[in-house]
Scaffold this active site. Sequence first.
Site, PDB file in Angstrom:
ATOM      1  N   THR A  65      41.265  51.114 -81.148  1.00  0.00           N
ATOM      2  CA  THR A  65      39.606  51.623 -80.734  1.00  0.00           C
ATOM      3  C   THR A  65      39.157  50.775 -79.562  1.00  0.00           C
ATOM      4  O   THR A  65      40.426  50.191 -78.860  1.00  0.00           O
ATOM      5  CB  THR A  65      38.551  51.180 -81.751  1.00  0.00           C
ATOM      6  OG1 THR A  65      38.705  49.772 -82.486  1.00  0.00           O
ATOM      7  CG2 THR A  65      39.101  52.129 -82.686  1.00  0.00           C
ATOM      8  N   SER A 112      61.686  48.105 -79.904  1.00  0.00           N
ATOM      9  CA  SER A 112      62.437  49.104 -81.037  1.00  0.00           C
ATOM     10  C   SER A 112      62.138  48.990 -82.394  1.00  0.00           C
ATOM     11  O   SER A 112      62.258  49.928 -82.782  1.00  0.00           O
ATOM     12  CB  SER A 112      62.898  46.825 -81.609  1.00  0.00           C
ATOM     13  OG  SER A 112      62.173  46.469 -81.778  1.00  0.00           O
ATOM     14  N   MET A 160      51.408  47.282 -73.492  1.00  0.00           N
ATOM     15  CA  MET A 160      51.351  46.135 -73.075  1.00  0.00           C
ATOM     16  C   MET A 160      50.059  46.350 -71.869  1.00  0.00           C
ATOM     17  O   MET A 160      49.365  44.874 -71.681  1.00  0.00           O
ATOM     18  CB  MET A 160      51.825  44.831 -72.299  1.00  0.00           C
ATOM     19  CG  MET A 160      52.807  44.326 -73.964  1.00  0.00           C
ATOM     20  SD  MET A 160      52.221  43.478 -74.492  1.00  0.00           S
ATOM     21  CE  MET A 160      52.196  41.981 -74.555  1.00  0.00           C
ATOM     22  N   ILE A 200      45.747  46.815 -71.798  1.00  0.00           N
ATOM     23  CA  ILE A 200      44.307  46.916 -72.120  1.00  0.00           C
ATOM     24  C   ILE A 200      43.650  48.456 -71.927  1.00  0.00           C
ATOM     25  O   ILE A 200      44.114  48.501 -71.161  1.00  0.00           O
ATOM     26  CB  ILE A 200      43.774  45.911 -72.232  1.00  0.00           C
ATOM     27  CG1 ILE A 200      44.031  44.994 -72.965  1.00  0.00           C
ATOM     28  CG2 ILE A 200      42.144  46.375 -72.926  1.00  0.00           C
ATOM     29  CD1 ILE A 200      43.142  43.679 -72.874  1.00  0.00           C
ATOM     30  N   LEU A 201      43.067  49.316 -72.976  1.00  0.00           N
ATOM     31  CA  LEU A 201      43.399  50.480 -72.847  1.00  0.00           C
ATOM     32  C   LEU A 201      41.195  50.410 -72.414  1.00  0.00           C
ATOM     33  O   LEU A 201      40.978  49.841 -73.641  1.00  0.00           O
ATOM     34  CB  LEU A 201      44.239  51.754 -73.562  1.00  0.00           C
ATOM     35  CG  LEU A 201      45.062  51.595 -73.640  1.00  0.00           C
ATOM     36  CD1 LEU A 201      45.915  51.974 -74.987  1.00  0.00           C
ATOM     37  CD2 LEU A 201      45.537  52.667 -72.393  1.00  0.00           C
ATOM     38  N   ASN A 239      48.829  51.786 -83.292  1.00  0.00           N
ATOM     39  CA  ASN A 239      49.139  50.908 -82.557  1.00  0.00           C
ATOM     40  C   ASN A 239      49.861  49.392 -84.316  1.00  0.00           C
ATOM     41  O   ASN A 239      49.129  49.612 -85.207  1.00  0.00           O
ATOM     42  CB  ASN A 239      47.968  49.959 -81.895  1.00  0.00           C
ATOM     43  CG  ASN A 239      48.723  48.474 -81.446  1.00  0.00           C
ATOM     44  OD1 ASN A 239      50.560  48.454 -80.291  1.00  0.00           O
ATOM     45  ND2 ASN A 239      48.349  47.357 -81.482  1.00  0.00           N
ATOM     46  N   HIS A 268      50.743  45.462 -83.967  1.00  0.00           N
ATOM     47  CA  HIS A 268      49.922  44.153 -83.811  1.00  0.00           C
ATOM     48  C   HIS A 268      51.038  43.143 -84.033  1.00  0.00           C
ATOM     49  O   HIS A 268      50.668  43.208 -85.981  1.00  0.00           O
ATOM     50  CB  HIS A 268      48.320  43.730 -83.759  1.00  0.00           C
ATOM     51  CG  HIS A 268      47.953  42.829 -83.807  1.00  0.00           C
ATOM     52  ND1 HIS A 268      48.536  42.630 -82.168  1.00  0.00           N
ATOM     53  CD2 HIS A 268      47.873  41.098 -83.889  1.00  0.00           C
ATOM     54  CE1 HIS A 268      47.371  40.592 -82.074  1.00  0.00           C
ATOM     55  NE2 HIS A 268      47.295  40.636 -82.998  1.00  0.00           N
ATOM     56  N   GLU A 328      37.022  48.449 -79.064  1.00  0.00           N
ATOM     57  CA  GLU A 328      37.620  46.895 -79.055  1.00  0.00           C
ATOM     58  C   GLU A 328      38.876  46.377 -79.537  1.00  0.00           C
ATOM     59  O   GLU A 328      39.353  46.747 -80.624  1.00  0.00           O
ATOM     60  CB  GLU A 328      36.740  46.662 -80.237  1.00  0.00           C
ATOM     61  CG  GLU A 328      36.155  45.065 -80.781  1.00  0.00           C
ATOM     62  CD  GLU A 328      35.432  44.592 -81.616  1.00  0.00           C
ATOM     63  OE1 GLU A 328      34.728  46.119 -82.177  1.00  0.00           O
ATOM     64  OE2 GLU A 328      35.170  43.524 -81.823  1.00  0.00           O
ATOM     65  N   LEU A 329      39.538  45.572 -78.942  1.00  0.00           N
ATOM     66  CA  LEU A 329      40.887  45.630 -79.172  1.00  0.00           C
ATOM     67  C   LEU A 329      40.674  44.595 -80.386  1.00  0.00           C
ATOM     68  O   LEU A 329      40.768  43.907 -81.005  1.00  0.00           O
ATOM     69  CB  LEU A 329      40.911  44.052 -78.443  1.00  0.00           C
ATOM     70  CG  LEU A 329      42.823  43.354 -77.850  1.00  0.00           C
ATOM     71  CD1 LEU A 329      43.391  45.229 -76.994  1.00  0.00           C
ATOM     72  CD2 LEU A 329      42.859  42.505 -76.643  1.00  0.00           C
TER      73      LEU A 329
HETATM   74  N1  NHR Z   1      43.396  48.709 -76.008  1.00  0.00           N
HETATM   75  C1  NHR Z   1      41.881  49.097 -76.164  1.00  0.00           C
HETATM   76  N2  NHR Z   1      41.345  49.809 -76.397  1.00  0.00           N
HETATM   77  N3  NHR Z   1      42.218  48.835 -77.914  1.00  0.00           N
HETATM   78  C2  NHR Z   1      43.433  48.327 -78.523  1.00  0.00           C
HETATM   79  O1  NHR Z   1      43.776  47.643 -79.682  1.00  0.00           O
HETATM   80  C3  NHR Z   1      44.521  47.951 -77.734  1.00  0.00           C
HETATM   81  C4  NHR Z   1      44.420  48.066 -76.675  1.00  0.00           C
HETATM   82  C5  NHR Z   1      45.672  48.122 -75.601  1.00  0.00           C
HETATM   83  C6  NHR Z   1      47.050  47.844 -76.349  1.00  0.00           C
HETATM   84  C7  NHR Z   1      48.209  45.916 -78.340  1.00  0.00           C
HETATM   85  C8  NHR Z   1      47.372  44.805 -78.498  1.00  0.00           C
HETATM   86  C9  NHR Z   1      48.315  44.701 -79.020  1.00  0.00           C
HETATM   87  O2  NHR Z   1      49.309  44.163 -79.926  1.00  0.00           O
HETATM   88  C10 NHR Z   1      46.933  46.524 -77.794  1.00  0.00           C
HETATM   89  C11 NHR Z   1      45.460  47.324 -78.741  1.00  0.00           C
HETATM   90  C12 NHR Z   1      48.298  43.970 -74.659  1.00  0.00           C
HETATM   91  C13 NHR Z   1      47.277  43.380 -74.777  1.00  0.00           C
HETATM   92  C14 NHR Z   1      46.643  42.453 -73.276  1.00  0.00           C
HETATM   93  O3  NHR Z   1      46.125  40.907 -73.062  1.00  0.00           O
HETATM   94  C15 NHR Z   1      46.058  42.623 -75.564  1.00  0.00           C
HETATM   95  C16 NHR Z   1      46.771  43.013 -76.713  1.00  0.00           C
HETATM   96  C17 NHR Z   1      47.449  44.128 -77.228  1.00  0.00           C
HETATM   97  C18 NHR Z   1      48.293  44.819 -75.513  1.00  0.00           C
HETATM   98  N4  NHR Z   1      47.451  42.512 -71.630  1.00  0.00           N
HETATM   99  C19 NHR Z   1      46.579  42.555 -70.533  1.00  0.00           C
HETATM  100  C20 NHR Z   1      45.984  43.063 -70.266  1.00  0.00           C
HETATM  101  O4  NHR Z   1      45.369  42.574 -68.781  1.00  0.00           O
HETATM  102  C21 NHR Z   1      48.307  42.019 -70.157  1.00  0.00           C
HETATM  103  C22 NHR Z   1      49.789  41.397 -70.693  1.00  0.00           C
HETATM  104  C23 NHR Z   1      50.460  41.555 -70.300  1.00  0.00           C
HETATM  105  O5  NHR Z   1      50.956  42.060 -69.235  1.00  0.00           O
HETATM  106  O6  NHR Z   1      51.567  40.657 -70.317  1.00  0.00           O
HETATM  107  O7  NHR Z   1      46.117  44.589 -70.444  1.00  0.00           O
HETATM  108  O8  NHR Z   1      48.321  42.681 -78.671  1.00  0.00           O
HETATM  109  C1  GAR Z   2      56.319  44.208 -81.714  1.00  0.00           C
HETATM  110  O1  GAR Z   2      56.634  42.505 -82.635  1.00  0.00           O
HETATM  111  C2  GAR Z   2      55.152  44.131 -81.771  1.00  0.00           C
HETATM  112  O2  GAR Z   2      54.995  44.171 -82.992  1.00  0.00           O
HETATM  113  C3  GAR Z   2      54.579  43.390 -80.440  1.00  0.00           C
HETATM  114  O3  GAR Z   2      55.777  43.129 -79.110  1.00  0.00           O
HETATM  115  C4  GAR Z   2      56.867  44.109 -79.762  1.00  0.00           C
HETATM  116  C5  GAR Z   2      57.265  44.932 -78.868  1.00  0.00           C
HETATM  117  O4  GAR Z   2      59.232  45.252 -79.678  1.00  0.00           O
HETATM  118  N1  GAR Z   2      53.750  44.249 -79.577  1.00  0.00           N
HETATM  119  C6  GAR Z   2      52.728  43.523 -79.161  1.00  0.00           C
HETATM  120  O5  GAR Z   2      52.992  41.940 -78.823  1.00  0.00           O
HETATM  121  C7  GAR Z   2      51.563  44.323 -78.160  1.00  0.00           C
HETATM  122  N2  GAR Z   2      50.582  43.684 -77.370  1.00  0.00           N
HETATM  123  P1  GAR Z   2      59.663  46.518 -79.238  1.00  0.00           P
HETATM  124  O6  GAR Z   2      59.179  46.521 -77.741  1.00  0.00           O
HETATM  125  O7  GAR Z   2      61.107  45.783 -79.321  1.00  0.00           O
HETATM  126  O8  GAR Z   2      58.979  47.574 -80.604  1.00  0.00           O
END
Ligand code: NHR
Ligand code: GAR
Length: 208
Positions: free
Chosen positions: A141, A13, A90, A92-93, A107, A109, A143-144
């Site tokens: 970056t 969305s 979803m 982590i990069l 991103n 969050h 750092e998450l």
């Molecule tokens: N990567 C980096 N290096 N830095 C950030 O700030 C990142 C990123 C990748 C994704 C989005 C972030 C969020 O907004 C994001 C920011 C997934 C996880 C996670 O734990 C955490 C934060 C975010 C997205 N992912 C699990 C993993 O093992 C899988 C979780 C799942 O599949 O549901 O990668 O929240």
């Molecule tokens: C949004 O609320 C966003 O902030 C959050 O998930 C939803 C995505 O909705 N993002 C995360 O949790 C990233 N880890 P969308 O797919 O409808 O944009």
Amino acid sequence: MKNIVILISGRGSNMEAIVRACAAEGWPARIAAVISNKPGAAGLDFAAAHGIATAVVDHKAFASREDFDAELQRVIDGFAPDLLVLAGFMRILTPAFTAHYADRMLNIHPSLLPAFTGLHTHQRALEMGCKFVGATVHFVTAELDHGAIVAQAVAPVLDGDDADALAARVLKLEHRMYPSAVRWFVQGQLAVEDGRVRQLAGEAQSFS
Ligand code: NHR
Ligand code: GAR
């Protein structure tokens, strides 16, 4: 004309809000592609229906994060991105991936960073008795959830709210905030100094 590539993992969305704003507001940019790590992500159908190139890079098909990220980067770079947008993405990069897109990856969050990095942010805010929740647009970056903050949105926690009610309330704000933040980037209206981001045209970086 700047190229924007959007990464999603599901509904998309926020991606949809960006696509619609880009067209309606005539940004100096185009959505070059929408790419998902999950096959069948609903957002892919919206993108394809709007004539936007789509791709899937399934993280489950790779032996390591590094291998996944390398393929994801190869596919992304095929669209020559000026900006990479994570929108409900979803995975982590890895540091190598975030370094490659340094200063041109955003991103959104679902919390008021630096509070509640990681997952399940609204549930954790409820459990802590928070009176406000929100969302943050930030540069990505290694750092998450710790990159420079571009914009933030805040919403009250009301009696009887559960995590889903909070997510729905915040999502409405996200759909206003994220398109604005992406537009600022493609319009060259963001300046980052000492880890702090300024909007150079005087637009508010806070939403409520
Ligand atoms: N990567 C980096 N290096 N830095 C950030 O700030 C990142 C990123 C990748 C994704 C989005 C972030 C969020 O907004 C994001 C920011 C997934 C996880 C996670 O734990 C955490 C934060 C975010 C997205 N992912 C699990 C993993 O093992 C899988 C979780 C799942 O599949 O549901 O990668 O929240
Ligand atoms: C949004 O609320 C966003 O902030 C959050 O998930 C939803 C995505 O909705 N993002 C995360 O949790 C990233 N880890 P969308 O797919 O409808 O944009």
